[in-house]
Enzyme design. Structure first.
Site, mmCIF file in Angstrom:
data_model
loop_
_atom_site.group_PDB
_atom_site.id
_atom_site.type_symbol
_atom_site.label_atom_id
_atom_site.label_comp_id
_atom_site.label_asym_id
_atom_site.label_seq_id
_atom_site.Cartn_x
_atom_site.Cartn_y
_atom_site.Cartn_z
ATOM 1 N N ASN A 8 0.880 -1.169 0.000
ATOM 2 C CA ASN A 8 0.000 0.000 0.000
ATOM 3 C C ASN A 8 0.919 1.220 0.000
ATOM 4 O O ASN A 8 1.498 1.560 1.029
ATOM 5 C CB ASN A 8 -0.885 -0.038 1.255
ATOM 6 C CG ASN A 8 -1.710 1.228 1.431
ATOM 7 O OD1 ASN A 8 -1.784 2.057 0.528
ATOM 8 N ND2 ASN A 8 -2.325 1.363 2.593
ATOM 9 N N LYS A 10 0.234 4.283 -0.328
ATOM 10 C CA LYS A 10 -0.370 5.492 0.265
ATOM 11 C C LYS A 10 -0.054 6.707 -0.614
ATOM 12 O O LYS A 10 0.032 6.584 -1.828
ATOM 13 C CB LYS A 10 0.104 5.654 1.708
ATOM 14 C CG LYS A 10 -0.141 4.388 2.538
ATOM 15 C CD LYS A 10 0.047 4.588 4.015
ATOM 16 C CE LYS A 10 -0.222 3.278 4.748
ATOM 17 N NZ LYS A 10 -0.122 3.379 6.181
ATOM 18 N N HIS A 114 -9.489 1.172 4.907
ATOM 19 C CA HIS A 114 -8.215 1.400 5.612
ATOM 20 C C HIS A 114 -8.448 2.359 6.785
ATOM 21 O O HIS A 114 -9.262 3.282 6.677
ATOM 22 C CB HIS A 114 -7.189 1.978 4.633
ATOM 23 C CG HIS A 114 -5.813 1.975 5.222
ATOM 24 N ND1 HIS A 114 -5.394 2.948 6.092
ATOM 25 C CD2 HIS A 114 -4.795 1.098 5.110
ATOM 26 C CE1 HIS A 114 -4.154 2.668 6.479
ATOM 27 N NE2 HIS A 114 -3.775 1.554 5.906
ATOM 28 N N GLU A 116 -6.860 4.784 7.832
ATOM 29 C CA GLU A 116 -6.661 6.208 7.526
ATOM 30 C C GLU A 116 -7.902 6.788 6.846
ATOM 31 O O GLU A 116 -8.242 7.951 7.053
ATOM 32 C CB GLU A 116 -5.399 6.381 6.664
ATOM 33 C CG GLU A 116 -4.137 6.164 7.498
ATOM 34 C CD GLU A 116 -2.943 5.604 6.745
ATOM 35 O OE1 GLU A 116 -2.902 5.700 5.505
ATOM 36 O OE2 GLU A 116 -2.051 5.050 7.412
ATOM 37 N N GLU A 187 -5.456 -4.883 10.520
ATOM 38 C CA GLU A 187 -4.418 -3.879 10.740
ATOM 39 C C GLU A 187 -4.716 -3.142 12.045
ATOM 40 O O GLU A 187 -5.504 -2.183 12.048
ATOM 41 C CB GLU A 187 -4.398 -2.880 9.585
ATOM 42 C CG GLU A 187 -4.104 -3.497 8.245
ATOM 43 C CD GLU A 187 -3.531 -2.478 7.271
ATOM 44 O OE1 GLU A 187 -2.398 -2.668 6.824
ATOM 45 O OE2 GLU A 187 -4.205 -1.473 6.986
ATOM 46 N N GLY A 193 2.397 2.274 10.788
ATOM 47 C CA GLY A 193 3.365 3.354 10.658
ATOM 48 C C GLY A 193 4.047 3.740 11.949
ATOM 49 O O GLY A 193 4.685 4.793 12.036
ATOM 50 N N SER A 233 3.295 -2.048 10.363
ATOM 51 C CA SER A 233 4.743 -2.095 10.591
ATOM 52 C C SER A 233 5.371 -3.445 10.227
ATOM 53 O O SER A 233 6.283 -3.910 10.891
ATOM 54 C CB SER A 233 5.075 -1.706 12.036
ATOM 55 O OG SER A 233 4.715 -0.357 12.277
HETATM 56 P P1 PGA Z 1 2.779 0.350 7.576
HETATM 57 O O1 PGA Z 1 1.335 0.555 6.936
HETATM 58 O O2 PGA Z 1 3.314 -0.947 7.013
HETATM 59 O O3 PGA Z 1 3.583 1.534 7.139
HETATM 60 O O4 PGA Z 1 2.614 0.268 9.046
HETATM 61 C C1 PGA Z 1 0.460 -0.513 6.717
HETATM 62 C C2 PGA Z 1 -0.845 -0.025 6.171
HETATM 63 O O5 PGA Z 1 -1.313 1.035 6.608
HETATM 64 O O6 PGA Z 1 -1.460 -0.667 5.295
#
Ligand code: PGA
Length: 275
Positions: A8, A10, A114, A116, A187, A193, A233
């Site tokens: 992903n 982003k 997601h 976010e 997640e 992140g 992460s």
């Molecule tokens: P990350 O993000 O691997 O940077 O923690 C994962 C995601 O949000 O899909």
């Protein structure tokens, strides 16, 4: 069941960075694993560019010799998707992107729900349900994301929050979609992140709960065949331990999926599932 390694991206990557990503991947000439798929979701504006680089890798032949055999490599077999889609079919919705247009541009999948999108863009379960319906009716696969916040976990509500997310957006969806079109991604919001990953045992506990919940609460007859990816992460260093868990069928990776060298390591980690 196949293992899915999904990047992903982003709101990251420029065309130059994407070119570098694929230069590295194609120079590594990694043969595709028989039971693992690599997926990438770039920003909308880069979908065509990413697809063109994948196509050019797939037509570049097997090696320096002059034979015409084509070898399936990681850089030529990545499937491209979108990070979001509209909840509506079409119309006066400036800035939105329809599932139909995403499918028409050759995308394989779309990420929906997601954290976010849920927290920053205030997407609620009903809107997410409409997005899933749009994606499915346009023959796109869906990575549907679920996960609890740190406060919810600390309150002991992680399982009920995840169960509610599944129920509110997916209840009533036919079993036949699960495992074929619908993949889930657990997640935990506190792991995205942050560099803080759920331990393999914590992730496994939730993944097995999700599978049970699909079967028992949502009455999904294909719960056992539904891929459940872990995200939050994930790195080349911790992915193998996560994939060794029986109910973890892949990873949805943000930050660590941006560099070709790391993405190929993430993909190759799927060997622990098939080896
Ligand atoms: P990350 O993000 O691997 O940077 O923690 C994962 C995601 O949000 O899909």
């Amino acid at each position: 069941m196949k293992t899915f390694i999904a990047g992903n991206w982003k709101m990251n990557q420029t065309r130059t960075e994407i070119k570098n990503f694929f230069n590295i991947l194609s120079s590594e000439k990694i043969a595709t694993l028989p039971n693992a798929e690599a997926w990438i979701a770039p920003q909308f504006i880069h979908i065509d560019y990413v697809k063109s680089l994948i196509t050019s890798n797939s037509s570049s032949g097997c090696c320096a010799c002059s034979c015409s055999a084509k070898e399936e490599t990681l850089s030529s077999s990545i499937k491209v998707g979108a990070q979001n889609c509209s909840s509506k079919e079409k119309g006066a919705l400036t800035g939105d992107v329809s599932a139909k247009a995403i499918a028409d541009s050759g995308c394989h999948f779309v990420i929906i729900g997601h954290s976010e999108r849920r927290s920053i863009f205030k997407e609620d379960p009903i809107l997410l349900k409409e997005k899933v319906q749009q994606a499915l009716s346009n023959k796109l696969k869906v990575i549907f994301c679920i996960g609890e916040t740190l406060a919810e976990r600390e309150r002991g509500d992680a399982f009920s929050v995840v169960a509610a997310q599944l129920r509110e957006s997916l209840q009533g969806t036919e079993s036949s979609y699960f495992g074929q079109e619908i993949l889930l991604a657990y997640e935990p919001v506190w792991a995205i992140g942050t560099g803080k990953t759920a331990t393999p045992a914590e992730a496994q506990e939730m993944h097995s709960f999700i599978r049970r919940n699909l079967a028992e609460e949502l009455k999904i007859s294909t719960a056992k065949e539904t891929p459940i990816l872990y995200g939050g992460s994930v790195t080349p260093q911790n992915i193998e331990e996560l994939l060794r868990q029986p109910d973890i069928n892949g990873a949805l990776v943000g930050g660590a999926s941006l560099k070709g060298v790391d993405f190929s390591k993430l993909y190759l980690a799927a060997k622990v599932k098939i080896g």
